[in-house]
Scaffold this motif. Structure first.
Motif, mmCIF file in Angstrom:
data_model
loop_
_atom_site.group_PDB
_atom_site.id
_atom_site.type_symbol
_atom_site.label_atom_id
_atom_site.label_comp_id
_atom_site.label_asym_id
_atom_site.label_seq_id
_atom_site.Cartn_x
_atom_site.Cartn_y
_atom_site.Cartn_z
ATOM 1 N N ILE A 300 -0.347 -0.395 -6.695
ATOM 2 C CA ILE A 300 -0.144 1.021 -6.521
ATOM 3 C C ILE A 300 -0.528 1.406 -5.185
ATOM 4 O O ILE A 300 0.029 1.911 -4.122
ATOM 5 N N TYR A 301 -1.963 1.150 -5.020
ATOM 6 C CA TYR A 301 -2.698 1.489 -3.627
ATOM 7 C C TYR A 301 -2.172 0.345 -2.360
ATOM 8 O O TYR A 301 -1.899 1.056 -1.555
ATOM 9 N N SER A 302 -2.166 -0.874 -2.657
ATOM 10 C CA SER A 302 -1.937 -1.521 -1.513
ATOM 11 C C SER A 302 -0.310 -1.511 -1.119
ATOM 12 O O SER A 302 -0.045 -2.015 0.176
ATOM 13 N N ALA A 303 0.500 -1.064 -2.011
ATOM 14 C CA ALA A 303 2.001 -1.063 -1.467
ATOM 15 C C ALA A 303 2.243 0.451 -1.436
ATOM 16 O O ALA A 303 3.793 0.694 -0.949
ATOM 17 N N GLY A 304 1.600 1.302 -1.600
ATOM 18 C CA GLY A 304 1.909 2.649 -1.542
ATOM 19 C C GLY A 304 2.817 3.118 -2.455
ATOM 20 O O GLY A 304 3.777 3.895 -2.101
ATOM 21 N N ARG A 306 4.824 5.064 -5.913
ATOM 22 C CA ARG A 306 4.535 6.230 -7.054
ATOM 23 C C ARG A 306 4.439 5.553 -8.339
ATOM 24 O O ARG A 306 4.848 4.456 -8.452
ATOM 25 N N ILE A 307 3.953 6.281 -9.106
ATOM 26 C CA ILE A 307 3.551 5.972 -10.494
ATOM 27 C C ILE A 307 4.903 5.497 -11.281
ATOM 28 O O ILE A 307 4.800 4.347 -11.958
ATOM 29 N N SER A 308 6.067 6.338 -10.841
ATOM 30 C CA SER A 308 7.183 5.830 -11.764
ATOM 31 C C SER A 308 7.755 4.521 -10.959
ATOM 32 O O SER A 308 8.565 3.556 -11.830
ATOM 33 N N GLU A 309 7.532 4.284 -9.837
ATOM 34 C CA GLU A 309 7.732 3.081 -9.214
ATOM 35 C C GLU A 309 7.394 1.895 -9.501
ATOM 36 O O GLU A 309 7.689 0.611 -9.919
ATOM 37 N N LEU A 310 5.829 1.897 -9.845
ATOM 38 C CA LEU A 310 5.289 0.845 -10.531
ATOM 39 C C LEU A 310 5.483 0.404 -12.104
ATOM 40 O O LEU A 310 5.882 -0.520 -12.348
ATOM 41 N N ILE A 311 5.942 1.576 -12.504
ATOM 42 C CA ILE A 311 6.405 1.198 -14.076
ATOM 43 C C ILE A 311 7.670 0.559 -14.053
ATOM 44 O O ILE A 311 7.772 -0.425 -15.009
ATOM 45 N N ASN A 312 8.674 0.847 -13.112
ATOM 46 C CA ASN A 312 9.702 0.187 -13.286
ATOM 47 C C ASN A 312 10.021 -1.283 -12.425
ATOM 48 O O ASN A 312 10.946 -1.744 -12.292
ATOM 49 N N LEU A 313 8.842 -1.677 -11.878
ATOM 50 C CA LEU A 313 8.713 -3.028 -11.153
ATOM 51 C C LEU A 313 8.969 -4.045 -12.183
ATOM 52 O O LEU A 313 8.572 -4.206 -13.236
ATOM 53 N N LYS A 314 9.984 -5.006 -11.551
ATOM 54 C CA LYS A 314 10.018 -6.139 -12.567
ATOM 55 C C LYS A 314 9.326 -7.209 -11.894
ATOM 56 O O LYS A 314 9.182 -7.285 -10.703
ATOM 57 N N ILE A 315 9.365 -8.364 -12.618
ATOM 58 C CA ILE A 315 8.711 -9.783 -12.044
ATOM 59 C C ILE A 315 9.357 -10.193 -11.064
ATOM 60 O O ILE A 315 8.799 -10.648 -10.006
ATOM 61 N N THR A 316 10.898 -10.043 -10.959
ATOM 62 C CA THR A 316 11.472 -10.455 -9.881
ATOM 63 C C THR A 316 11.625 -9.645 -8.702
ATOM 64 O O THR A 316 12.046 -10.205 -7.577
ATOM 65 N N ALA A 397 -9.114 13.396 -8.121
ATOM 66 C CA ALA A 397 -8.015 12.249 -7.763
ATOM 67 C C ALA A 397 -6.971 12.075 -8.791
ATOM 68 O O ALA A 397 -7.310 12.027 -9.815
ATOM 69 N N THR A 398 -5.725 11.867 -8.482
ATOM 70 C CA THR A 398 -4.661 11.416 -9.422
ATOM 71 C C THR A 398 -4.248 9.979 -9.114
ATOM 72 O O THR A 398 -4.543 9.619 -7.988
ATOM 73 N N VAL A 399 -3.368 9.364 -9.747
ATOM 74 C CA VAL A 399 -2.816 8.157 -9.435
ATOM 75 C C VAL A 399 -2.196 8.339 -7.912
ATOM 76 O O VAL A 399 -2.065 7.394 -7.266
#
Length: 455
Positions: A300-304, A306-316, A397-399
């Protein structure tokens, strides 16, 4: 024995009278409405109402050895009126994360206030305000001291809010109509927007539980909006989203004309984001021993993200060849690429080898190849909360603070705002410019054009 002098001081809306003890004089003073004895200051306080000053002068006459007037600034507060001397500044940290300042006319101090972003003048309350941040607070304190003022600092208590009622507390609770949800899905609203709109519309429905759905109209929208502001005391962003959820029903589901509902839609407060320093980010990540939890926060931090974007990330979505992370259908239904850093990739490789996710990069309990389960946002918030506690960081602080910190740290290291805008997926550069107000790093390196002038 020397007699004690009789003195009268006019301070704003009060007349402060010091007299020696005399039953006849005391009886006269008590005959004046709202006169009271101040046992701490050992004097009488009399309201400076029309006629009271003349009464005192007429009664005491030449016995009054002095009558003085002390110029003050009166600042009405919730439970008291604060009296400020000309060389004092009252600063209040409000519940809405702003610093509100009260002081007499002073051109230099006004210039200082205007040097901060998003400053505002409140003509009704005769005060200035700027967004709150620890940095702004310390800078203002220093400037006020340099100008020779004395600071009176207070913090406003958060208002008591009326909590939203649960389904169990409302008899005959009305659920959101299926046609409302279907219309949201049909118009391809994001999962996050649907999750936000449905409970907001249900809150509106159940505020008027006795009125049939088809009879609800503009009057009810206005009444509900006032309820949110005056009783629920919700934020302006909550109120705006609630109105948008209701408008969606009338305009898209019911097919009514697009219109403006004459409600007090608030101006969003200009609030600066909380930002963690690089040292604090390091302390947070070091405090986490669980490899999956560390991988989540570092991504989350190193790519900037949002929490929803992290949750939806696929391995690919992890492209280790080009060292990029693909973010699909983010806010505004836009795809983008952001950074995949070497350290992030190393952590992710260890995590994937240990956990072996099936489809999503981070999966919740019970996930399988046939039925992948996304990791929950509440679990991610809990990870950060524990890490903040373990690293003894007191900031609220929040996510999302990790995303703000990522952008601020890039700016402090000289990254162009246009690149930061692209990495964060901001549609407008104005959104990204907020980070220029959070940091002052690098100011000492700026060379003023004045230095090169022959003067």
């Amino acid at each position: 024995m020397e007699k004690r002098p009789l003195t009268l001081e006019i301070v704003g809306r009060k007349l402060l009278l010091k007299i020696p003890k005399n039953d006849q004089d005391i009886q006269f003073i008590r005959s004046i409405q709202y006169a009271r004895w101040n046992k701490d200051a050992f004097l009488w306080e009399i309201p400076h109402y029309p006629g009271n000053l003349e009464k005192l002068k007429g009664y005491f006459g030449e016995r009054l050895t002095s009558i003085t007037e002390r110029p003050v600034i009166e600042v009405p507060q919730k439970d008291e009126t604060v009296l400020l001397e000309k060389n004092q500044v009252l600063m209040i940290k409000t519940a809405k994360a702003r610093l509100r300042l009260y002081f007499g006319f002073h051109a230099e101090l006004m210039k200082v206030v205007k040097s901060f972003p998003y400053y505002q003048w409140d003509s009704k309350n005769k005060s200035w305000s700027i967004p709150y941040s620890e940095q702004f607070l310390e800078e203002l304190k220093r400037k006020i001291e340099e100008l020779g003022f004395f600071l009176v600092y207070k913090e406003e208590a958060a208002p008591d809010k009326v909590q939203r009622k649960s389904c169990a507390e409302i008899p005959n609770y009305r659920k959101c109509p299926e046609e409302y949800i279907h219309k949201l899905e049909e118009r391809r609203y994001s999962e996050g927007t649907i999750k936000a709109y449905v409970p907001l519309f249900e809150e509106f429905l159940n505020y008027f539980v006795q009125i049939p759905l088809e009879e609800l109209g503009e009057k009810e929208v206005m009444d509900f909006s006032r309820y949110l502001v005056n009783e629920r005391k919700v934020s302006s962003s909550y109120q705006n989203q609630a109105i948008n959820a209701i408008k969606f029903y009338f305009e898209k589901v019911r097919g009514g004309e697009r219109k403006y509902y004459h409600v007090d839609r608030p101006i969003r407060e200009k609030i600066l984001p909380v930002v963690l320093s690089e040292e604090e980010i390091s302390a947070i990540l070091k405090s986490i021993k669980n490899i999956k939890h560390k991988a989540i926060l570092i991504t989350i931090y190193s790519a900037g993200l949002r929490i929803s974007e992290l949750i939806n990330l696929k391995i690919t979505d992890i492209d280790s060849q080009r060292m990029q992370i693909r973010v699909e259908q983010a806010k505004g239904k836009k795809d983008r690429y952001t950074l995949l850093l070497k350290k992030t990739l190393e952590i992710l490789r260890v995590y994937i080898k240990n956990e072996r996710p099936h489809f999503y990069l981070f999966e919740g309990p019970g996930s399988s190849g046939d039925q992948p389960v996304k990791y929950s946002s509440t679990s991610i918030s809990a990870i950060l909360k524990t890490a903040l506690k373990n690293s003894k960081i007191a900031k609220k602080a929040t996510v999302h603070t990790l995303r703000h910190s990522f952008a601020t740290h890039l700016l402090e290291r000289g990254t162009d705002l246009r690149y930061i805008q692209s990495l964060l997926g901001h549609e407008s550069p104005k959104t990204t410019q907020i980070y220029t107000h959070v940091t002052t790093k690098g100011f000492e390196q700026i060379i003023s054009p004045l230095d090169n002038l022959d003067i």
